[in-house]
Design a protein around this motif. Structure first.
Motif, PDB file in Angstrom:
ATOM      1  N   TYR A 150      17.940 -26.452  67.487  1.00  0.00           N
ATOM      2  CA  TYR A 150      16.726 -25.689  67.168  1.00  0.00           C
ATOM      3  C   TYR A 150      15.934 -25.542  68.455  1.00  0.00           C
ATOM      4  O   TYR A 150      15.421 -26.528  68.992  1.00  0.00           O
ATOM      5  N   GLY A 151      15.879 -24.340  68.974  1.00  0.00           N
ATOM      6  CA  GLY A 151      15.216 -24.127  70.252  1.00  0.00           C
ATOM      7  C   GLY A 151      15.904 -24.946  71.329  1.00  0.00           C
ATOM      8  O   GLY A 151      17.117 -24.861  71.510  1.00  0.00           O
ATOM      9  N   SER A 152      15.157 -25.787  72.018  1.00  0.00           N
ATOM     10  CA  SER A 152      15.740 -26.604  73.084  1.00  0.00           C
ATOM     11  C   SER A 152      16.186 -27.979  72.582  1.00  0.00           C
ATOM     12  O   SER A 152      16.620 -28.811  73.373  1.00  0.00           O
ATOM     13  N   ILE A 153      16.096 -28.227  71.270  1.00  0.00           N
ATOM     14  CA  ILE A 153      16.473 -29.519  70.694  1.00  0.00           C
ATOM     15  C   ILE A 153      17.914 -29.462  70.194  1.00  0.00           C
ATOM     16  O   ILE A 153      18.307 -28.517  69.510  1.00  0.00           O
ATOM     17  N   ALA A 154      18.696 -30.474  70.527  1.00  0.00           N
ATOM     18  CA  ALA A 154      20.060 -30.598  70.017  1.00  0.00           C
ATOM     19  C   ALA A 154      20.282 -32.055  69.618  1.00  0.00           C
ATOM     20  O   ALA A 154      20.010 -32.968  70.404  1.00  0.00           O
ATOM     21  N   LEU A 155      20.751 -32.258  68.376  1.00  0.00           N
ATOM     22  CA  LEU A 155      21.000 -33.603  67.854  1.00  0.00           C
ATOM     23  C   LEU A 155      22.335 -33.597  67.126  1.00  0.00           C
ATOM     24  O   LEU A 155      22.823 -32.550  66.696  1.00  0.00           O
ATOM     25  N   THR A 156      22.898 -34.761  66.930  1.00  0.00           N
ATOM     26  CA  THR A 156      24.141 -34.859  66.179  1.00  0.00           C
ATOM     27  C   THR A 156      24.144 -36.148  65.369  1.00  0.00           C
ATOM     28  O   THR A 156      23.403 -37.085  65.689  1.00  0.00           O
ATOM     29  N   GLY A 157      24.950 -36.171  64.327  1.00  0.00           N
ATOM     30  CA  GLY A 157      25.084 -37.385  63.529  1.00  0.00           C
ATOM     31  C   GLY A 157      25.502 -37.080  62.109  1.00  0.00           C
ATOM     32  O   GLY A 157      25.586 -35.924  61.697  1.00  0.00           O
ATOM     33  N   ARG A 158      25.764 -38.146  61.374  1.00  0.00           N
ATOM     34  CA  ARG A 158      26.130 -37.995  59.966  1.00  0.00           C
ATOM     35  C   ARG A 158      24.946 -37.480  59.153  1.00  0.00           C
ATOM     36  O   ARG A 158      25.120 -36.735  58.198  1.00  0.00           O
ATOM     37  N   TRP A 159      23.743 -37.886  59.536  1.00  0.00           N
ATOM     38  CA  TRP A 159      22.563 -37.415  58.821  1.00  0.00           C
ATOM     39  C   TRP A 159      22.400 -35.903  58.956  1.00  0.00           C
ATOM     40  O   TRP A 159      21.919 -35.238  58.038  1.00  0.00           O
ATOM     41  N   VAL A 160      22.829 -35.346  60.094  1.00  0.00           N
ATOM     42  CA  VAL A 160      22.765 -33.889  60.280  1.00  0.00           C
ATOM     43  C   VAL A 160      23.742 -33.212  59.317  1.00  0.00           C
ATOM     44  O   VAL A 160      23.427 -32.181  58.726  1.00  0.00           O
ATOM     45  N   MET A 161      24.916 -33.827  59.116  1.00  0.00           N
ATOM     46  CA  MET A 161      25.882 -33.267  58.172  1.00  0.00           C
ATOM     47  C   MET A 161      25.336 -33.321  56.750  1.00  0.00           C
ATOM     48  O   MET A 161      25.524 -32.379  55.976  1.00  0.00           O
ATOM     49  N   ARG A 162      24.640 -34.397  56.398  1.00  0.00           N
ATOM     50  CA  ARG A 162      24.039 -34.480  55.056  1.00  0.00           C
ATOM     51  C   ARG A 162      22.982 -33.389  54.885  1.00  0.00           C
ATOM     52  O   ARG A 162      22.885 -32.749  53.837  1.00  0.00           O
ATOM     53  N   LEU A 163      22.188 -33.165  55.927  1.00  0.00           N
ATOM     54  CA  LEU A 163      21.184 -32.098  55.884  1.00  0.00           C
ATOM     55  C   LEU A 163      21.860 -30.743  55.721  1.00  0.00           C
ATOM     56  O   LEU A 163      21.459 -29.929  54.884  1.00  0.00           O
ATOM     57  N   LYS A 164      22.903 -30.486  56.500  1.00  0.00           N
ATOM     58  CA  LYS A 164      23.640 -29.218  56.410  1.00  0.00           C
ATOM     59  C   LYS A 164      24.201 -29.028  54.998  1.00  0.00           C
ATOM     60  O   LYS A 164      24.083 -27.953  54.412  1.00  0.00           O
ATOM     61  N   ASP A 165      24.799 -30.071  54.464  1.00  0.00           N
ATOM     62  CA  ASP A 165      25.384 -29.990  53.130  1.00  0.00           C
ATOM     63  C   ASP A 165      24.316 -29.666  52.082  1.00  0.00           C
ATOM     64  O   ASP A 165      24.522 -28.823  51.211  1.00  0.00           O
ATOM     65  N   ARG A 166      23.161 -30.335  52.182  1.00  0.00           N
ATOM     66  CA  ARG A 166      22.077 -30.085  51.214  1.00  0.00           C
ATOM     67  C   ARG A 166      21.574 -28.640  51.309  1.00  0.00           C
ATOM     68  O   ARG A 166      21.395 -27.957  50.293  1.00  0.00           O
ATOM     69  N   ILE A 167      21.377 -28.152  52.527  1.00  0.00           N
ATOM     70  CA  ILE A 167      20.910 -26.770  52.711  1.00  0.00           C
ATOM     71  C   ILE A 167      21.952 -25.780  52.197  1.00  0.00           C
ATOM     72  O   ILE A 167      21.628 -24.819  51.486  1.00  0.00           O
TER      73      ILE A 167
END
Length: 163
Positions: A132-149
């Motif tokens: 998002y913009g200049s922010i980049a993150l990774t992790g299992r929590w990001v996958m859970r967020l992606k799945d929910r969205i």
């Protein structure tokens, strides 16, 4: 700079510089179908159909396009991303309907893209990348967020109604 070679753990650029990596994500982006180049319709330098803010071809008012197929002349830097395509959808549907009514083009809705969007990429190992913009993150929590969205978005289309 272009990638000349991708090997196990390193990428060599056209400058000769070698960059080490732990995980490589090779994301090439969208490419335009050949039909726009050969149709005689006005296209951008990469071959995507040029449209105005109503999603109508700048060279033929009977043709509309949205999403990865088109480049917005007033906003040429808009990314070829599903986030933008999804938001163009209702405007495209409305304007197509209005195009069928004689003289209704003055009521066309205009699309104005947001400045940035949330990008979530599944890495296939239970994790995802968030950008998002200049922010980049990774992790299992990001996958859970992606799945929910994604699931919330798809639920909107589970029950189709008839007019």
């Amino acid at each position: 700079m272009q990638v000349e070679e991708a090997g196990a753990g390193t990428v060599r650029l056209s400058s000769g510089t070698e960059l080490p990596y732990d995980t490589m994500v090779w994301a090439t982006g969208a490419s335009a179908p050949e039909i726009f180049r050969t149709s005689g319709l006005e296209a951008d330098h990469a071959g995507f159909l040029l449209v105005d803010s109503t999603l109508r071809s700048v060279s033929d008012p009977a043709i509309f396009a949205a999403g990865d197929a088109a480049t917005l002349r007033p906003f040429p830097a808009t990314p070829k991303s599903g986030v933008y395509a999804v938001r163009q959808g209702p405007i495209l549907a409305r304007n197509l309907g209005l195009a069928l009514v004689r003289g209704a083009s003055e009521h066309f809705q205009h699309y104005r893209p947001q400045r940035r969007s949330l990008v979530l990429i599944n890495t296939g190992d239970g994790r995802a990348i968030l950008s998002y913009g200049s922010i980049a993150l990774t992790g299992r929590w990001v996958m859970r967020l992606k799945d929910r969205i994604d699931r919330r978005f798809m639920r909107r289309f589970q029950r189709l109604t008839t007019p």
